[in-house]
Design a protein around this motif. Structure first.
Motif, PDB file in Angstrom:
ATOM      1  N   VAL A 524      -3.918   0.191   6.184  1.00 43.13           N
ATOM      2  CA  VAL A 524      -3.322   1.629   5.747  1.00 43.13           C
ATOM      3  C   VAL A 524      -1.911   1.596   5.514  1.00 43.13           C
ATOM      4  CG1 VAL A 524      -5.393   2.924   6.520  1.00 43.13           C
ATOM      5  CG2 VAL A 524      -3.528   2.672   8.045  1.00 43.13           C
ATOM      6  N   GLU A 525      -1.171   0.544   5.970  1.00 43.95           N
ATOM      7  CA  GLU A 525       0.141   0.547   6.106  1.00 43.95           C
ATOM      8  C   GLU A 525       0.714   0.323   4.701  1.00 43.95           C
ATOM      9  OE1 GLU A 525       2.115   1.508   8.592  1.00 43.95           O
ATOM     10  OE2 GLU A 525       0.395   1.778   9.661  1.00 43.95           O
ATOM     11  N   PRO A 526       1.903   0.783   4.225  1.00 43.85           N
ATOM     12  CA  PRO A 526       2.162   0.513   2.934  1.00 43.85           C
ATOM     13  C   PRO A 526       2.564  -0.889   2.561  1.00 43.85           C
ATOM     14  CG  PRO A 526       3.296   2.788   3.611  1.00 43.85           C
ATOM     15  CD  PRO A 526       2.377   2.241   4.825  1.00 43.85           C
ATOM     16  N   ALA A 527       3.108  -1.457   3.778  1.00 41.97           N
ATOM     17  CA  ALA A 527       3.402  -2.942   3.705  1.00 41.97           C
ATOM     18  C   ALA A 527       2.581  -4.053   3.717  1.00 41.97           C
ATOM     19  CB  ALA A 527       4.496  -3.212   4.726  1.00 41.97           C
ATOM     20  N   GLY A 528       1.191  -3.453   4.102  1.00 40.96           N
ATOM     21  CA  GLY A 528      -0.097  -4.300   3.983  1.00 40.96           C
ATOM     22  C   GLY A 528      -0.422  -4.926   2.780  1.00 40.96           C
ATOM     23  N   GLN A 529      -0.226  -4.159   1.539  1.00 37.12           N
ATOM     24  CA  GLN A 529      -0.158  -4.769   0.182  1.00 37.12           C
ATOM     25  C   GLN A 529       1.046  -4.599  -0.595  1.00 37.12           C
ATOM     26  OE1 GLN A 529      -3.131  -3.121  -2.427  1.00 37.12           O
ATOM     27  NE2 GLN A 529      -3.200  -5.102  -3.794  1.00 37.12           N
ATOM     28  N   GLU A 530       1.675  -5.593  -1.286  1.00 37.70           N
ATOM     29  CA  GLU A 530       2.911  -5.374  -2.004  1.00 37.70           C
ATOM     30  C   GLU A 530       2.525  -5.913  -3.337  1.00 37.70           C
ATOM     31  OE1 GLU A 530       7.382  -7.090  -2.094  1.00 37.70           O
ATOM     32  OE2 GLU A 530       5.977  -7.969  -0.545  1.00 37.70           O
ATOM     33  N   TRP A 531       2.788  -5.239  -4.489  1.00 39.13           N
ATOM     34  CA  TRP A 531       2.745  -5.733  -5.731  1.00 39.13           C
ATOM     35  C   TRP A 531       3.936  -6.550  -5.995  1.00 39.13           C
ATOM     36  CZ3 TRP A 531      -1.716  -5.966  -8.381  1.00 39.13           C
ATOM     37  CH2 TRP A 531      -2.545  -4.625  -7.919  1.00 39.13           C
ATOM     38  N   LEU A 532       3.865  -7.999  -6.493  1.00 31.91           N
ATOM     39  CA  LEU A 532       4.698  -8.747  -6.720  1.00 31.91           C
ATOM     40  C   LEU A 532       4.758  -8.913  -8.227  1.00 31.91           C
ATOM     41  CD1 LEU A 532       3.747 -12.011  -4.620  1.00 31.91           C
ATOM     42  CD2 LEU A 532       5.362 -10.074  -4.078  1.00 31.91           C
ATOM     43  N   ASN A 533       3.415  -8.571  -9.007  1.00 37.17           N
ATOM     44  CA  ASN A 533       3.629  -8.285 -10.462  1.00 37.17           C
ATOM     45  C   ASN A 533       2.490  -7.544 -10.917  1.00 37.17           C
ATOM     46  OD1 ASN A 533       3.887  -8.161 -13.033  1.00 37.17           O
ATOM     47  ND2 ASN A 533       3.782 -10.352 -13.631  1.00 37.17           N
ATOM     48  N   GLY A 534       2.513  -6.360 -10.837  1.00 36.60           N
ATOM     49  CA  GLY A 534       1.393  -5.364 -11.020  1.00 36.60           C
ATOM     50  C   GLY A 534       1.471  -4.873 -12.515  1.00 36.60           C
ATOM     51  N   ASP A 535       2.447  -5.448 -13.454  1.00 33.95           N
ATOM     52  CA  ASP A 535       2.673  -4.593 -14.844  1.00 33.95           C
ATOM     53  C   ASP A 535       2.421  -5.659 -15.991  1.00 33.95           C
ATOM     54  OD1 ASP A 535       3.704  -2.518 -13.240  1.00 33.95           O
ATOM     55  OD2 ASP A 535       5.854  -3.161 -13.269  1.00 33.95           O
ATOM     56  N   ARG A 545       0.896  -9.375  -2.720  1.00 38.10           N
ATOM     57  CA  ARG A 545       0.779  -9.868  -1.445  1.00 38.10           C
ATOM     58  C   ARG A 545       0.134  -9.113  -0.544  1.00 38.10           C
ATOM     59  NH1 ARG A 545       6.330 -10.230   2.105  1.00 38.10           N
ATOM     60  NH2 ARG A 545       6.069 -11.939   3.461  1.00 38.10           N
ATOM     61  N   ARG A 546      -0.653  -9.831   0.400  1.00 37.89           N
ATOM     62  CA  ARG A 546      -0.973  -9.240   1.611  1.00 37.89           C
ATOM     63  C   ARG A 546      -0.369  -9.615   2.902  1.00 37.89           C
ATOM     64  NH1 ARG A 546      -5.893  -6.931   2.301  1.00 37.89           N
ATOM     65  NH2 ARG A 546      -4.543  -5.805   3.802  1.00 37.89           N
ATOM     66  N   LEU A 547      -0.012  -8.748   3.782  1.00 40.00           N
ATOM     67  CA  LEU A 547       0.800  -8.963   4.881  1.00 40.00           C
ATOM     68  C   LEU A 547       0.435  -8.502   6.002  1.00 40.00           C
ATOM     69  CD1 LEU A 547       3.562 -10.111   6.062  1.00 40.00           C
ATOM     70  CD2 LEU A 547       4.587  -7.860   5.319  1.00 40.00           C
ATOM     71  N   ASP A 548       0.459  -9.043   7.312  1.00 40.88           N
ATOM     72  CA  ASP A 548       0.193  -8.484   8.467  1.00 40.88           C
ATOM     73  C   ASP A 548       1.668  -8.535   9.260  1.00 40.88           C
ATOM     74  OD1 ASP A 548      -0.659  -7.570  11.090  1.00 40.88           O
ATOM     75  OD2 ASP A 548      -0.826  -9.941  11.716  1.00 40.88           O
ATOM     76  N   GLN A 549       2.040  -7.254   9.512  1.00 39.94           N
ATOM     77  CA  GLN A 549       3.477  -7.270   9.943  1.00 39.94           C
ATOM     78  C   GLN A 549       3.541  -7.677  11.497  1.00 39.94           C
ATOM     79  OE1 GLN A 549       5.537  -3.410   8.361  1.00 39.94           O
ATOM     80  NE2 GLN A 549       3.280  -2.819   8.564  1.00 39.94           N
ATOM     81  N   GLN A 550       2.485  -7.636  12.231  1.00 39.44           N
ATOM     82  CA  GLN A 550       2.655  -7.903  13.564  1.00 39.44           C
ATOM     83  C   GLN A 550       2.754  -9.526  13.759  1.00 39.44           C
ATOM     84  OE1 GLN A 550      -0.339  -6.455  16.309  1.00 39.44           O
ATOM     85  NE2 GLN A 550      -0.461  -8.160  17.581  1.00 39.44           N
ATOM     86  N   SER A 551       1.951 -10.251  13.002  1.00 40.91           N
ATOM     87  CA  SER A 551       1.930 -11.712  13.262  1.00 40.91           C
ATOM     88  C   SER A 551       2.925 -12.268  12.075  1.00 40.91           C
ATOM     89  CB  SER A 551       0.545 -12.240  13.083  1.00 40.91           C
ATOM     90  OG  SER A 551       0.023 -11.963  11.722  1.00 40.91           O
ATOM     91  N   GLY A 552       3.258 -11.867  11.006  1.00 40.78           N
ATOM     92  CA  GLY A 552       3.907 -12.366  10.031  1.00 40.78           C
ATOM     93  C   GLY A 552       3.185 -12.780   9.066  1.00 40.78           C
ATOM     94  N   GLN A 553       1.775 -13.169   9.260  1.00 40.69           N
ATOM     95  CA  GLN A 553       0.853 -14.069   8.334  1.00 40.69           C
ATOM     96  C   GLN A 553       0.772 -13.167   7.049  1.00 40.69           C
ATOM     97  OE1 GLN A 553      -3.465 -13.865   9.495  1.00 40.69           O
ATOM     98  NE2 GLN A 553      -3.352 -16.366   9.288  1.00 40.69           N
ATOM     99  N   SER A 554       0.757 -14.041   5.655  1.00 43.12           N
ATOM    100  CA  SER A 554       0.916 -13.483   4.720  1.00 43.12           C
ATOM    101  C   SER A 554       0.341 -14.385   3.673  1.00 43.12           C
ATOM    102  CB  SER A 554       1.870 -12.848   4.034  1.00 43.12           C
ATOM    103  OG  SER A 554       2.859 -14.065   3.828  1.00 43.12           O
TER     104      SER A 554
END
Length: 646
Positions: A524-535, A545-554
């Motif tokens: 539910v965090e905005p940073a949890g999914q980031e469009w690298l190319n959605g267009d 990109r999928r990202l876990d902010q706590q561990s930095g795993q992506s």
């Protein structure tokens, strides 16, 4: 809360004015501890105390095995519309009903609304029952709060048709326990959700026309057998959810409908109290006794049966007075919201979270009602909401001919606009594969090979999209026939290579989902999914990109949703270096074509706002997932390939 929740409170509760008043005042959240049939000893004599709420009845007798079904035991009229009596010699295991002379002058034999067991349909008698089961799941119960917040991948199971025995009969709860646990553990699902497990007379309702809100369906065994099922699944590390139906109930004359000869559990006005689409009655959420009946039912399943959560059916139909109707009664403010139902749902979730900590409450809610998963009092207090908008958009995209998917590109990207407004479950449920809607694999266009490739890519997209997961039984191996509740899944086909490959993919997705925090931790965090190319609608390619902010795993996900093999496709990535493939849905072991995908090495050269790029060959109708294996020490020279417009 109620004083009954103290460990020192006797069970069953005394049938006196104090507790009757608590129930009438909505302060007794386990009314089944007061009403119903309870073996007790009075004056040194063993028997059963019967009690029922029927304020408009003219007279009531309890009839059953203990009196030859004769009217020899009338109930006494107590305070506040309740009735009760003690029957010496009655005992656990005997059948009974309440013979009610109603306000309409009719005398009808009716079930006990609080019965803990029932005869197997088509018989309808209640059974005097005492709970006697020794649980073995203390470790699971102590840790289930943490499991609720971790990876949740739910396998939705219709109890009666998942698998049949050698004689073609539905499995009993104890047989189901072992076979289902083996399969679910093998497939990597974390939870099961049980359909058709509450007592219901009409099998064809799939369990959505419930008559016994406190008892499991007798077709598959006793309440102790059902407890064994839950206990055994817990012992194998599998959580158990239940389809729970507080929105409506059937018109069966032996059950809750016009229980005392007049509307009681249902609203009296048919504009509020009847679902014409479903031919069912709507609970009167304005009556304290009805609210306590439903909350008590929820706690019965969560506390007594150790269930890990409830999927609350048809919440939208409860929230809106004009749901699927042209004639309706506005609320006191002139609006369309059912204020009483809203208050009930908030109270339900508050009570559950206090008295069954660690359980998850999931709303099947299909509208834009705000705050479904927000805390009470601002929201409704659910833990999760089915992502019906995501489901509708995603399946519409899946069913679109790839030639025209460029015009439907937004159906995949739009969910990321609002996904952080609620806690979502991405649910592909039974509703999506019945009534002519086709199983998932046949929703996709193309020939059989392309349909399976479409579904593999869809599953890759689903499991890497933020939100908990739910998949209906059979779809994990690309079941290619519409679900039929009267027959078992075609397990012989599940072993065929085309279907086994799909199951292998779902197994791998569940493994990755359970092991990788970036696939679930920041849903539910905005940073949890980031469009690298959605267009890139022209090519129907999506990169995120999928990202876990706590561990930095992506990780980086690439979807190619056309049957075109795209060579040397440039995609933006957040860091240069050597990447490795975590998943390729085109692999042969999944039933794919095993196209060459290329070396996933990224070099420093900006693209679409990212500092680096890589060039890959994208298999047709595929999902690729990559992670950085080794960061680049220095900038590398630019390679040639298909350019994406910056």
């Amino acid at each position: 809360m109620s004083s009954q929740d103290s460990a020192a409170t006797p069970f069953p509760l005394p049938l006196n004015h104090e507790f009757l008043q608590k129930l009438a005042g909505a302060d007794l959240v386990r009314p089944d501890h007061l009403l119903g049939a309870h073996p007790v000893t009075e004056g040194g004599v063993a028997g059963v105390r019967f009690a029922v709420w029927a304020p408009q009845a003219q007279g009531i007798h309890v009839v059953g095995d203990f009196n030859g079904w004769q009217e020899s035991h009338p109930l006494d009229r107590l305070d506040l519309g309740y009735w009760g009596t003690f029957v010496p010699g009655a005992q656990a295991g005997q059948l009974y009903k309440f013979r009610i002379q109603g306000a309409d002058g009719r005398t009808v034999d009716r079930i006990d609304p609080f019965a803990r067991a029932f005869e197997e349909p088509p018989a309808t008698a209640s059974i005097i029952w005492t709970d006697d089961y020794r649980w073995q799941d203390a470790e699971w119960m102590a840790q289930r709060s943490a499991r609720r917040d971790g990876p949740v991948s739910i396998y939705e199971v219709h109890v009666g048709s998942w698998r049949l025995d050698d004689q073609g009969r539905p499995l009993g709860y104890r047989e189901l326990a072992h076979q289902l646990a083996d399969y679910v553990e093998q497939m990597g699902f974390t939870h099961v959700e049980l359909m058709g497990a509450m007592a219901h007379p009409f099998y064809g309702s799939w369990g959505y026309q419930v008559t016994g809100y406190y008892a499991p369906a007798a077709r598959h065994g006793t309440p102790e057998d059902f407890k064994y099922l839950v206990d055994y699944l817990h012992g194998r590390g599998i959580g158990v959810l239940l389809d729970w139906v507080p929105g409506h109930f059937p018109t069966d004359d032996h059950a809750l409908a016009r229980y005392d000869g007049a509307p009681l559990y249902e609203y009296a006005d048919p504009r509020k109290g009847f679902h014409f689409d479903w031919n069912t009655y709507i609970f009167d959420y304005g009556r304290n006794e009805v609210v306590m009946f439903l909350i008590g039912s929820a706690l019965r399943w969560l506390q007594d049966f150790h269930l890990d959560g409830l999927r609350v059916d048809a919440v939208a139909s409860m929230l809106y007075l004009d749901f699927s109707r042209t004639e309706w009664v506005p609320n006191i403010h002139g609006g369309r919201e059912n204020l009483e139902a809203i208050a009930f749902l908030r109270r339900l979730n508050e009570v559950v979270h206090q008295m069954a900590p660690g359980c998850m409450m999931v709303a099947e809610e299909s509208t834009a009602f705000p705050g479904v998963t927000h805390p009470v009092p601002q929201g409704l207090g659910f833990d999760y909401k089915w992502a019906m908008g995501w489901m509708n958009d995603s399946l519409a995209y899946l069913g679109t001919d790839p030639l025209f998917r460029r015009y439907e590109h937004h159906k995949i990207t739009f969910f990321n606009v609002y996904r952080s407004t609620e806690h979502f479950v991405l649910a592909i449920s039974h509703d999506e594969v019945v009534h002519g809607k086709k199983p998932l694999v046949l929703k996709a266009p193309g020939d059989w090979e392309q349909q399976r490739a479409n579904l593999r890519a869809f599953y890759g997209y689903m499991w890497t999209t933020p939100g908990k997961k739910l998949l209906f039984m059979g779809q994990e191996f690309a079941h290619s026939q519409e679900w039929n509740h009267d027959v078992a899944l075609p397990w012989e086909k599940a072993a065929w290579p085309d279907h086994a490959g799909m199951a292998e993919l779902v197994r791998e997705l569940n493994r990755l989902y359970s092991e990788r925090r970036d696939w679930y931790a920041d849903d539910v965090e905005p940073a949890g999914q980031e469009w690298l190319n959605g267009d890139d609608a022209e090519n129907s390619v999506f990169v995120y990109r999928r990202l876990d902010q706590q561990s930095g795993q992506s990780c980086v996900v690439v979807l190619n949703m056309t049957p075109v093999y795209r060579q040397n496709y440039h995609l933006p990535v957040p860091q240069a270096g050597q990447y490795r493939y975590l998943l390729n849905t085109d692999e042969g072991r999944f039933g794919g074509w095993s196209h060459e995908v290329g070396d996933p090495r990224a070099w420093e050269e900006p693209l679409l706002g990212q500092p680096a790029r890589m060039s890959l060959n994208l298999p047709p109708l595929s999902a690729l997932v990559l992670e950085l294996a080794e960061a680049a020490p220095a900038q590398e020279p630019q390679q040639q390939g298909q350019e994406v417009q910056d």
